[in-house]
Design a protein around this motif. Structure first.
Motif, PDB file in Angstrom:
ATOM      1  N   UNK A  31       0.837  -1.191   0.000  1.00 41.63           N
ATOM      2  CA  UNK A  31       0.000   0.000   0.000  1.00 41.63           C
ATOM      3  C   UNK A  31       0.872   1.240   0.000  1.00 41.63           C
ATOM      4  N   UNK A  32       0.283   2.356  -0.296  1.00 39.64           N
ATOM      5  CA  UNK A  32       1.029   3.606  -0.293  1.00 39.64           C
ATOM      6  C   UNK A  32       1.087   4.139   1.138  1.00 39.64           C
ATOM      7  N   UNK A  33       2.281   4.509   1.577  1.00 32.98           N
ATOM      8  CA  UNK A  33       2.451   5.080   2.917  1.00 32.98           C
ATOM      9  C   UNK A  33       2.307   6.586   2.795  1.00 32.98           C
ATOM     10  N   UNK A  34       1.137   7.093   3.063  1.00 31.74           N
ATOM     11  CA  UNK A  34       0.903   8.526   2.955  1.00 31.74           C
ATOM     12  C   UNK A  34       1.236   9.159   4.286  1.00 31.74           C
ATOM     13  N   UNK A  35       2.207  10.030   4.286  1.00 27.41           N
ATOM     14  CA  UNK A  35       2.633  10.683   5.508  1.00 27.41           C
ATOM     15  C   UNK A  35       4.113  10.974   5.439  1.00 27.41           C
ATOM     16  N   UNK A  36       4.678  11.402   6.542  1.00 24.94           N
ATOM     17  CA  UNK A  36       6.099  11.727   6.588  1.00 24.94           C
ATOM     18  C   UNK A  36       6.323  13.175   6.245  1.00 24.94           C
ATOM     19  N   UNK A  40       4.159  12.327   9.658  1.00 27.29           N
ATOM     20  CA  UNK A  40       3.576  11.084   9.190  1.00 27.29           C
ATOM     21  C   UNK A  40       3.948   9.920  10.081  1.00 27.29           C
ATOM     22  N   UNK A  41       3.306   8.807   9.847  1.00 31.87           N
ATOM     23  CA  UNK A  41       3.579   7.627  10.641  1.00 31.87           C
ATOM     24  C   UNK A  41       2.728   7.639  11.896  1.00 31.87           C
ATOM     25  N   UNK A  42       2.834   6.556  12.652  1.00 32.14           N
ATOM     26  CA  UNK A  42       1.974   6.437  13.818  1.00 32.14           C
ATOM     27  C   UNK A  42       2.732   6.403  15.134  1.00 32.14           C
ATOM     28  N   UNK A  43       4.034   6.196  15.119  1.00 34.37           N
ATOM     29  CA  UNK A  43       4.799   6.107  16.357  1.00 34.37           C
ATOM     30  C   UNK A  43       5.314   7.456  16.800  1.00 34.37           C
ATOM     31  N   UNK A  44       6.090   7.454  17.876  1.00 36.45           N
ATOM     32  CA  UNK A  44       6.636   8.726  18.373  1.00 36.45           C
ATOM     33  C   UNK A  44       7.740   9.257  17.471  1.00 36.45           C
ATOM     34  N   UNK A  45       7.933  10.553  17.524  1.00 36.93           N
ATOM     35  CA  UNK A  45       9.049  11.167  16.816  1.00 36.93           C
ATOM     36  C   UNK A  45      10.343  10.780  17.523  1.00 36.93           C
ATOM     37  N   UNK A  46      11.452  10.923  16.811  1.00 38.07           N
ATOM     38  CA  UNK A  46      12.763  10.622  17.384  1.00 38.07           C
ATOM     39  C   UNK A  46      13.697  11.790  17.100  1.00 38.07           C
ATOM     40  N   UNK A  68      20.007  19.421  15.863  1.00 41.18           N
ATOM     41  CA  UNK A  68      19.206  18.252  16.222  1.00 41.18           C
ATOM     42  C   UNK A  68      18.005  18.204  15.288  1.00 41.18           C
ATOM     43  N   UNK A  69      17.796  17.037  14.687  1.00 41.29           N
ATOM     44  CA  UNK A  69      16.703  16.830  13.743  1.00 41.29           C
ATOM     45  C   UNK A  69      15.599  16.032  14.417  1.00 41.29           C
ATOM     46  N   UNK A  70      14.344  16.414  14.141  1.00 41.25           N
ATOM     47  CA  UNK A  70      13.180  15.647  14.593  1.00 41.25           C
ATOM     48  C   UNK A  70      12.746  14.778  13.418  1.00 41.25           C
ATOM     49  N   UNK A  71      12.724  13.460  13.654  1.00 38.93           N
ATOM     50  CA  UNK A  71      12.290  12.524  12.609  1.00 38.93           C
ATOM     51  C   UNK A  71      10.971  11.888  13.034  1.00 38.93           C
ATOM     52  N   UNK A  72      10.069  11.732  12.057  1.00 41.88           N
ATOM     53  CA  UNK A  72       8.814  11.045  12.360  1.00 41.88           C
ATOM     54  C   UNK A  72       9.060   9.541  12.400  1.00 41.88           C
ATOM     55  N   UNK A  73       8.014   8.759  12.614  1.00 43.15           N
ATOM     56  CA  UNK A  73       8.177   7.312  12.760  1.00 43.15           C
ATOM     57  C   UNK A  73       8.595   6.629  11.461  1.00 43.15           C
ATOM     58  N   UNK A  74       8.518   7.342  10.344  1.00 47.08           N
ATOM     59  CA  UNK A  74       8.998   6.807   9.064  1.00 47.08           C
ATOM     60  C   UNK A  74      10.460   7.162   8.830  1.00 47.08           C
ATOM     61  N   UNK A  75      11.049   7.941   9.752  1.00 49.55           N
ATOM     62  CA  UNK A  75      12.444   8.336   9.614  1.00 49.55           C
ATOM     63  C   UNK A  75      12.658   9.603   8.807  1.00 49.55           C
ATOM     64  N   UNK A  76      11.582  10.277   8.468  1.00 51.20           N
ATOM     65  CA  UNK A  76      11.661  11.506   7.671  1.00 51.20           C
ATOM     66  C   UNK A  76      11.635  12.730   8.578  1.00 51.20           C
ATOM     67  N   UNK A  77      12.230  13.846   8.147  1.00 52.30           N
ATOM     68  CA  UNK A  77      12.155  15.069   8.959  1.00 52.30           C
ATOM     69  C   UNK A  77      10.701  15.451   9.226  1.00 52.30           C
ATOM     70  N   UNK A 133       7.075  14.202  23.546  1.00 50.33           N
ATOM     71  CA  UNK A 133       6.541  13.422  22.437  1.00 50.33           C
ATOM     72  C   UNK A 133       7.592  12.858  21.501  1.00 50.33           C
ATOM     73  N   UNK A 134       8.862  12.955  21.875  1.00 47.10           N
ATOM     74  CA  UNK A 134       9.933  12.436  21.018  1.00 47.10           C
ATOM     75  C   UNK A 134      10.921  11.643  21.867  1.00 47.10           C
ATOM     76  N   UNK A 135      11.536  10.645  21.255  1.00 45.61           N
ATOM     77  CA  UNK A 135      12.561   9.897  21.972  1.00 45.61           C
ATOM     78  C   UNK A 135      13.818  10.745  22.083  1.00 45.61           C
ATOM     79  N   UNK A 136      14.536  10.558  23.162  1.00 46.89           N
ATOM     80  CA  UNK A 136      15.733  11.324  23.495  1.00 46.89           C
ATOM     81  C   UNK A 136      16.904  10.906  22.614  1.00 46.89           C
TER      82      UNK A 136
END
Length: 147
Positions: A31-36, A40-46, A68-77, A133-136
């Motif tokens: 399926x297409x992963x719409x988000x990022x 996007x994504x459903x998990x916490x940011x990192x 420091x970069x905030x990445x979503x659960x898909x690993x995208x900024x 809301x983000x992992x350390x």
């Protein structure tokens, strides 16, 4: 009738994804992963250090500026991240004090810490970036030299 339904499904999917800037991301179920990029994504940011702290002299600004970069659960900024990122010392070998702007709002997912100073020389300092809301994230270790 079944063939018409298949063509209709493909046409609708093509219309829905044509304007999506992330249509190249496929999920494991094809399926297409719409988000990022915008939360996007459903998990916490990192959080991740994209520019690590470098060795510096006690009492002087650490250069280049730490990023420091905030990445979503898909690993995208995550350009939609709205919390501040806070910097602290997590490993403090000699009791140095961190000063400068310690809490920064990210712009397009990146927080820039351009005026951080550690007061006391020592080897093995490690910085820690935190945000709600983000992992350390922890930096690589570095040295602060005496003046």
């Amino acid at each position: 009738m079944g063939m018409r339904l298949s063509y209709l499904t493909v046409a609708v999917a093509a219309l829905l994804t044509a304007a999506c800037p992330y249509d190249h991301l496929l999920t494991s179920n094809r399926g297409i992963a719409i988000g990022g990029g915008g939360g996007g994504g459903t998990g916490p940011d990192a959080l991740a250090f994209t520019v690590q702290p470098s060795s510096a002299t006690a009492g002087n600004i650490i250069t280049p500026a730490i990023q420091v970069l905030v990445r979503d659960s898909l690993g995208l900024p995550d350009s939609a991240f709205a919390g501040n990122i806070t910097m602290s010392i997590s490993v403090n070998p000699v009791g140095g004090r961190l000063s400068g702007t310690l809490s920064v709002a990210p712009v397009n997912g990146t927080a820039l810490f351009g005026d951080l100073v550690i007061s006391t020389s020592g080897a093995g300092y490690v910085l820690q970036a935190t945000a709600p809301g983000a992992t350390t994230a922890s930096s690589n270790s570095f040295t602060i030299f005496s003046q």
